[in-house]
Design an enzyme around this catalytic site. Structure first.
Site, short mmCIF file in Angstrom:
data_model
loop_
_atom_site.label_atom_id
_atom_site.label_comp_id
_atom_site.label_asym_id
_atom_site.label_seq_id
_atom_site.Cartn_x
_atom_site.Cartn_y
_atom_site.Cartn_z
N LYS A 48 94.52 36.74 137.62
CA LYS A 48 92.99 36.98 137.04
C LYS A 48 93.04 38.48 136.61
O LYS A 48 92.76 39.06 135.71
CB LYS A 48 92.21 36.89 138.28
CG LYS A 48 91.91 35.66 138.78
CD LYS A 48 91.18 35.55 140.06
CE LYS A 48 90.98 34.09 140.49
NZ LYS A 48 90.22 34.06 141.71
N GLN A 92 88.34 36.46 147.34
CA GLN A 92 89.45 35.32 147.15
C GLN A 92 89.61 34.50 148.56
O GLN A 92 89.77 34.90 149.41
CB GLN A 92 90.88 36.26 146.89
CG GLN A 92 92.03 35.25 146.63
CD GLN A 92 91.86 34.48 145.22
OE1 GLN A 92 91.24 34.97 144.07
NE2 GLN A 92 92.18 33.17 145.15
N ASP A 115 82.05 34.16 140.69
CA ASP A 115 82.63 32.80 141.09
C ASP A 115 81.25 31.84 141.34
O ASP A 115 81.78 30.66 141.55
CB ASP A 115 83.24 33.16 142.54
CG ASP A 115 84.68 33.35 142.45
OD1 ASP A 115 85.30 32.83 141.36
OD2 ASP A 115 85.38 33.86 143.13
#
Ligand code: NAP
Length: 279
Positions: A48, A92, A115
């Site tokens: 990322k 995460q 997300d």
């Protein structure tokens, strides 16, 4: 048979976002919060950050100690929510099991939730009123769009009902007017269920689960699964034996995975556009 090339499409998406960022002189930050030092997370976070650097987004990693308290984690999320330069926040997964991932990720502002895991984003998908989708789902839809695979009226079978892929994908496919069946570990006669699919999507994480017997001639096969064996990555689909039966198929690696990363960048730039250009 056509291979759906996620790697190539990722590059196209990144190049497009990069040129828009340059054209608009856009400045934005992505904040990634990682708890501990999970090996797979290190790889995903690295991908990322690399993509951010490529397109000209400032990617900042907040790598918290394995023993961080939930309060400290929430304080950081609050601080990032209030920082106007931060356009996207990723918590995460996985995080330590006694920290409440759902509770913490739901504290991320919906307008920074690239997300797509907050309740607002999930509800938006439920009522078909959102541009923000979980990145893997967004990646699959972008891939199908790119290859002009029309979902309207098709039978889509999704194997796997996980919260990150299977369930949100079910809604996204329904929103595209597909007739959707979701199979899981309790499904009886998986072969027969899968054989009804015009578009078969497997998101399980079991190497070789989907064989040629599961696939009807001419189907589109999307393999989301990832299994690591001796440092090599495998999908759910027995690619070599399935590929000759299908019209389109994703490889693993090089299919859905790269698009998950590309979708983060795409959704982040879309956040920027909503706030500064179209908003
Ligand atoms: P998950 O939450 O663990 O879900 C797995 C699903 O598979 C569950 O619904 C489970 O059924 C079902 N399942 C297990 N064994 C099965 C069987 N024999 N037949 C049919 N269904 C079975 O996992 P996830 O987070 O959704 O991820 C799924 C896979 O996608 C993993 O391999 C993950 O690494 C991969 N993934 C890839 C990307 C990417 O970018 N390529 C992104 C995210 C995830 P039950 O619900 O009944 O237990």
């Amino acid at each position: 048979m056509t291979i759906l090339d996620g790697k190539k499409l990722k590059q196209e998406i990144l190049d497009e976002v990069k040129s828009k960022i340059e054209k608009n002189n856009a400045k934005m930050k992505l904040a990634i919060i990682q708890v501990g030092n999970n090996e797979a997370s290190n790889i995903y976070v690295g991908q990322k950050l690399k993509a951010c650097e490529y397109v000209g987004i400032e990617g900042n990693l907040y790598k918290l100690d394995e023993n961080v308290s939930q309060e400290e984690l929430l304080t950081l999320i609050d601080k990032l929510n209030k920082d106007d330069e931060v356009y996207g926040i990723i918590l995460q997964s996985p995080i330590r099991h006694d920290l409440d991932f759902d509770y913490c990720s739901n504290k991320i502002l919906a307008s920074k939730d690239i997300d797509g895991f907050t309740r607002d984003s999930v509800y938006g998908n439920y009522i078909n009123d959102t541009d923000i989708l979980p990145c893997t789902v967004k990646g699959i839809i972008t891939l199908l769009d790119k290859y002009e695979i029309n979902l309207d009226g098709t039978n889509v079978v999704i194997v796997g009902r996980g919260n990150i892929v299977g369930k949100p994908l079910m809604l996204a496919m329904l929103n595209k007017n597909a007739t959707v069946t979701v199979a899981h570990s309790h499904t009886k006669n998986l072969v027969d269920v899968c054989k009804t699919a015009d578009v078969l999507i497997s998101a399980v994480g079991k190497k070789g689960l989907i064989t040629a017997d599961h696939v009807k001639d001419g189907a589109v096969v999307i393999d989301v699964g990832i299994t690591r064996v001796d440092g090599k990555i495998y999908g759910d689909v027995d690619f070599d034996n399935v590929k000759d039966k299908v019209s389109y198929i994703t490889p693993v690696p090089g299919g859905v995975g790269p698009l998950t990363v590309a979708s983060i960048i795409l959704q982040l730039y879309e956040m920027y556009e909503r706030r500064n250009i179209n908003g």
